[in-house]
Design a protein around this motif. Structure first.
Motif, PDB file in Angstrom:
ATOM      1  N   THR A   1      33.259  45.069 -12.742  1.00 49.36           N
ATOM      2  CA  THR A   1      32.172  45.636 -11.958  1.00 49.36           C
ATOM      3  C   THR A   1      32.028  44.887 -10.644  1.00 49.36           C
ATOM      4  O   THR A   1      32.576  43.783 -10.482  1.00 49.36           O
ATOM      5  CB  THR A   1      30.844  45.529 -12.749  1.00 49.36           C
ATOM      6  OG1 THR A   1      29.765  45.926 -11.916  1.00 49.36           O
ATOM      7  CG2 THR A   1      30.593  44.100 -13.229  1.00 49.36           C
TER       8      THR A   1
ATOM      9  N   TYR B   1      34.498  40.797 -12.767  1.00 50.16           N
ATOM     10  CA  TYR B   1      33.715  41.017 -11.554  1.00 50.16           C
ATOM     11  C   TYR B   1      34.647  40.978 -10.353  1.00 50.16           C
ATOM     12  O   TYR B   1      35.540  40.124 -10.268  1.00 50.16           O
ATOM     13  CB  TYR B   1      32.643  39.924 -11.420  1.00 50.16           C
ATOM     14  CG  TYR B   1      31.841  40.015 -10.129  1.00 50.16           C
ATOM     15  CD1 TYR B   1      30.733  40.862 -10.030  1.00 50.16           C
ATOM     16  CD2 TYR B   1      32.198  39.268  -9.011  1.00 50.16           C
ATOM     17  CE1 TYR B   1      30.011  40.950  -8.833  1.00 50.16           C
ATOM     18  CE2 TYR B   1      31.485  39.357  -7.824  1.00 50.16           C
ATOM     19  CZ  TYR B   1      30.387  40.200  -7.748  1.00 50.16           C
ATOM     20  OH  TYR B   1      29.688  40.292  -6.582  1.00 50.16           O
TER      21      TYR B   1
ATOM     22  N   GLU C   1      25.628  43.789 -14.065  1.00 52.77           N
ATOM     23  CA  GLU C   1      26.315  44.582 -15.091  1.00 52.77           C
ATOM     24  C   GLU C   1      27.262  43.732 -15.954  1.00 52.77           C
ATOM     25  O   GLU C   1      27.855  44.240 -16.905  1.00 52.77           O
ATOM     26  CB  GLU C   1      27.100  45.720 -14.428  1.00 52.77           C
ATOM     27  CG  GLU C   1      26.190  46.744 -13.758  1.00 52.77           C
ATOM     28  CD  GLU C   1      26.992  47.788 -12.997  1.00 52.77           C
ATOM     29  OE1 GLU C   1      28.227  47.855 -13.171  1.00 52.77           O
ATOM     30  OE2 GLU C   1      26.377  48.528 -12.204  1.00 52.77           O
TER      31      GLU C   1
END
Lengths: 359, 472
Positions: free
Chosen positions: B95, B135, B100
């Motif tokens: 993400t 990420y 998240e």
């Protein structure tokens, strides 16, 4: 020992395999004979023959396979020795004049008793166009406060393969000085290992080489600092021309317990032609904190500022290079403590130079 | 006479890296331990590889099985591939929003300061947890310049797929060595960066690799292409908590520096002391390009790490600055390699090594000047400091010069703190204790000053040099 290709000159601490610098495989003949050197000495120096077992405990730079090769050849070991407190003024000369297509092996043992001094000059020559194989192993034991100077000069024919292994062990305050000159020969493998066992013992090594044509020089010099306050200085000066190849391995091993030890190593290589190959691997191994190890290397052409200075004095660039090349070798020759030997080599080198200009 | 005390240099404080969260089965997918064709095929399936990549993995596995373990470096006898889990995937998608990211993973990176660093001083961040990125984000203004910063897997399936195929493991082929082959077989995660012609990325990008699972391997692949005239600073960080079983890191970094481009690649490696760090990094530099390496090696049980630079274009340049700190139970074999393949190329290698508390550090390098590299210049300076008599320090530099028109210089020094330097500083008014402390910290500072600020701070956290008394 399969196929008589022996692994020699192994680096004590190997590195990347792709560099092909870790060791050398050397082709040796199956049948060898003992060379017959001429020994010149003063009557006070003892010269006799001993068994290889007497020198097995002194290990050389070329490694275990060289020991085995020499031992299996069955040659006698020529022993040169001094008595306690004996200072031998005149150098002992051991001259090897090799003949055509020889396959010879020799072993020499120099034993300097406590407080004695001795200089041994070994000259390896042949006619300049000869081919052949020669192997020599020289083992040296330096007693307490004793000093041994070993000078080895290699002036062999263009087709010679030459194996030259030196091994030395020093007692307290003993000093071993080694001067090596490599001036010719097709393939030269040179190993030298000194175990500085005794406290405050020392090693001074000076190597000078002039390699040309397609000549190949492979060296492995090792100084093992075992005793306290031991000192070594290894200086290597060389010139490479034409399509010559040279590999210098130099190792300073500062072992546990060698407190106060100092090891220095320096190589300076002048490359004269664009087709030479120079390989250098100066190693320091350190297992003790109260020690100092230094090494340096400079490889390549002459310094620009020096060139500029000499050219501004009217010299041609090519002449500057020739002069500096000669100066490097002369600097090593000047360290030989025997005038007769110095003059002999300088005369020989001048002959080579004239020959080059007459080509 | 008062008894002198030996100077004490404290070990690296690893508490900020050693925290860990237990990985629950419902949150992670773990492949079976070991290395077989079936495992490699399963990884390929999980990642949805294109066919060429699947074939590449299987070919790499064949090469791995044929290659011998290198015999010239530190022992890796404690590493048994039959016990290594080569793929651990958090059950979360990558993400661009930290909110998240699952809490445990997010908290890990929070503790490591990654989101904070992103907010304050980075143009983009990638964060990998075990085998996958969780990420990835790039600032919009940087993306607007055409800069691409994404995970390799996305790039494999996107518009840059051909670029990946043309570059992936071309600089470091699986035939290079056994662990390059292993990487080719089981690689997962890592970053792809492309900086277009003439674009300068003003502030650094950073990828952080965290290996959390015990007994696992991490095999991330970093591929960076800096096009003609572009400029990038990329930072790589890595850490892991300590376990009692062996972990393995066999990453691969391939860097392509274009004509007149510049890339600085900074790394602070702080793996835990059960880690076998068998990493391979290589850069190729075109005409007029510059490659700069800044490398700090502090962690791992055993390291083999020698970033290599191929100076392929005329007037290209390489600069390597490295520091290695080997403490108790560590054997860190580090250095650099450079190959000069073109005229007027220059390279400079400067390293510092510190050994203490039974640690072993080895500086190992190679400098190759090929015949085409007329007017090449190389200089190497390596210094090693022994802080006690139970440690070990070696230097093994190799030089291979094949042209007369080159200048190569090398100097190396191993020893303890110089008495002369202490005496000089004391004559200027410092106490002996202060003098020794200054010398030791200064020894490492020559490298830390090359690091970006946030990493220099991390390095200061890593090396807490506290001097007590004077060396006897």
């Amino acid at each position: 020992m399969e196929d008589n290709r022996l692994l020699m000159n192994a680096l004590p601490a190997p590195t990347y395999n792709w560099l092909k610098m870790n060791d050398a495989y050397v082709q040796v003949p199956k049948d060898v004979t003992e060379g017959n050197p001429m020994v010149t000495r003063s009557k006070t120096v003892l010269a006799d023959v001993t068994d290889y077992d007497a020198i097995k405990d002194i290990a050389g730079g070329m490694g275990y396979n060289m020991d085995t090769f020499i031992q299996q050849s069955g040659v006698d070991v020529l022993k040169i020795s001094t008595g306690k407190n004996q200072k031998v003024i005149s150098p002992v000369h051991i001259d090897f004049d090799y003949q055509k297509d020889v396959n010879t092996v020799n072993a020499v043992y120099i034993e300097a008793a406590d407080n004695s001094d001795i200089t041994v000059v070994m000259d390896f020559t042949s006619q300049k166009d000869l081919c052949g194989f020669a192997a020599i192993q020289t083992k040296v034991r330096v007693g307490k406060n004793a000093k041994v100077i070993l000078v080895q000069i290699q002036r062999l024919g263009k087709g010679f393969t030459f194996l030259n292994d030196v091994a030395a062990k020093t007692d307290d305050n003993g000093r071993f000085e080694e001067i090596e000159l490599v001036l010719s020969g097709e393939k030269t493998y040179q190993g030298s290992r000194t175990d500085l066992v005794g406290k405050e013992s020392s090693l001074k090594t000076d190597v000078g080489y002039l390699i040309k044509g397609h000549d190949h020089l492979d060296m492995n010099h090792i100084a093992n600092h075992i005793g306290r306050k031991t000192v070594c200085d290894i200086d290597v000066d060389g010139v490479l021309r034409d399509e010559a190849f040279k590999l210098f391995r130099g190792t300073i091993d500062l072992r546990k317990g060698a407190k106060g030890a100092l090891g220095n190593e320096l190589e300076d290589v002048l490359l004269m032609d664009d087709t030479v190959i120079n390989q250098t691997i100066p190693v320091i191994l350190c297992d003790e904190d109260d020690v100092e190890g230094n090494h340096g290397a400079t490889i390549g052409r002459l310094d620009d500022s020096m060139l500029f200075y000499l050219e501004s004095r009217g010299m041609e660039r090519a002449d500057v290079y020739e002069m500096m090349a000669a100066a490097r070798i002369d600097a090593v020759i000047s360290k030989i403590p025997d005038e007769e030997t110095r003059n002999l080599i300088l005369e020989d080198l001048r002959g080579h130079k004239e020959e080059k200009f007459n080509d | 006479m008062a008894k002198k005390e030996r100077a004490q240099v404290n070990d690296i404080d690893r508490s900020m890296y050693d925290f860990r969260y237990e990985e629950k089965d419902q949150d992670f997918y773990k492949i079976q331990e070991g290395l077989t064709r079936e495992i490699v095929e399963e990884i390929s399936d999980k990642k949805g590889d294109p066919q060429w990549m699947r074939d590449f993995r299987l070919k790499s596995l064949e090469i791995y099985n044929q290659k011998e373990v290198p015999q010239w470096g530190p022992s890796i006898d404690g590493l048994d591939m039959n016990n290594i889990v080569t793929y651990v995937k958090p059950k979360t998608k990558m993400t661009a929003d930290w909110e998240e990211v699952p809490d445990d993973i997010k908290n890990t990176f929070e503790k490591l300061g990654i989101p904070q660093a992103e907010r304050e001083s980075l143009a983009g961040v990638g964060a990998q947890y075990d085998s996958e990125l969780v990420y990835h984000n790039l600032q919009k203004d940087v993306a607007d310049k055409g800069v691409v910063y994404t995970d390799i897997e996305s790039a494999l399936h996107g518009p840059y797929a051909d670029m990946i195929k043309d570059h992936f493991m071309h600089l470091v082929p699986p035939t290079d060595h056994k662990f390059a082959a292993l990487h080719g077989a089981v690689w997962s995660g890592g970053s792809f960066v492309y900086v277009p012609k003439g674009v300068t990325v003003e502030i650094p990008l950073q990828s952080y690799f965290r290996l959390n699972a015990p007994g696992a391997g991490q095999f991330e692949h970093t591929l960076i292409i800096v096009d003609e005239g572009a400029n990038l600073h990329f930072i790589e960080g890595c850490s892991a908590p300590k376990y009692n079983i062996a972990n393995l890191h066999a990453g691969c970094v391939e860097l392509y520096v274009g004509k007149n481009a510049k890339l600085r690649y900074s790394t602070i490696e702080n793996w835990s002391k059960n880690m076998y760090n068998l990493n391979t990094k290589r850069a190729i530099v075109e005409e007029g390009g510059t490659m700069e390496w800044v490398s700090g090696s502090f962690g791992s049980h055993v390291s083999y790490l020698y970033p290599m630079t191929i100076l392929q274009g005329a007037n290209s340049h390489m600069n390597f600055t490295g520091v290695t700190f080997a403490g108790k139970g560590q054997n860190l074999d580090t250095g650099a390699k450079v190959v000069h393949n073109a005229p007027n190329t220059t390279s400079y290698i400067s390293t510092r090594s510190i050994s203490k508390d039974g640690g072993a550090s080895t500086y190992r390098s190679s400098v190759v000047i090929n015949n085409k590299a007329k007017n090449a210049k190389n200089s190497v300076s390596c210094q090693s400091l022994m802080l006690d008599d139970i440690s070990r320090s070696d230097t093994i530099p190799a030089m291979d010069v094949r042209t007369q028109q080159a200048d190569v210089g090398h100097e190396a020094k191993i020893g303890r703190i110089s008495d002369d330097a202490v005496f000089y500083l004391m004559s200027r008014g410092l106490s002996e204790e202060e003098a020794r402390a200054l010398i030791v910290s200064g020894f490492a500072d020559s490298v830390s000053k090359e690091l970006p600020l946030e990493y220099a701070v991390e390095m200061n956290n890593l090396i807490r040099l506290e001097m007590v008394g004077a060396i006897g």
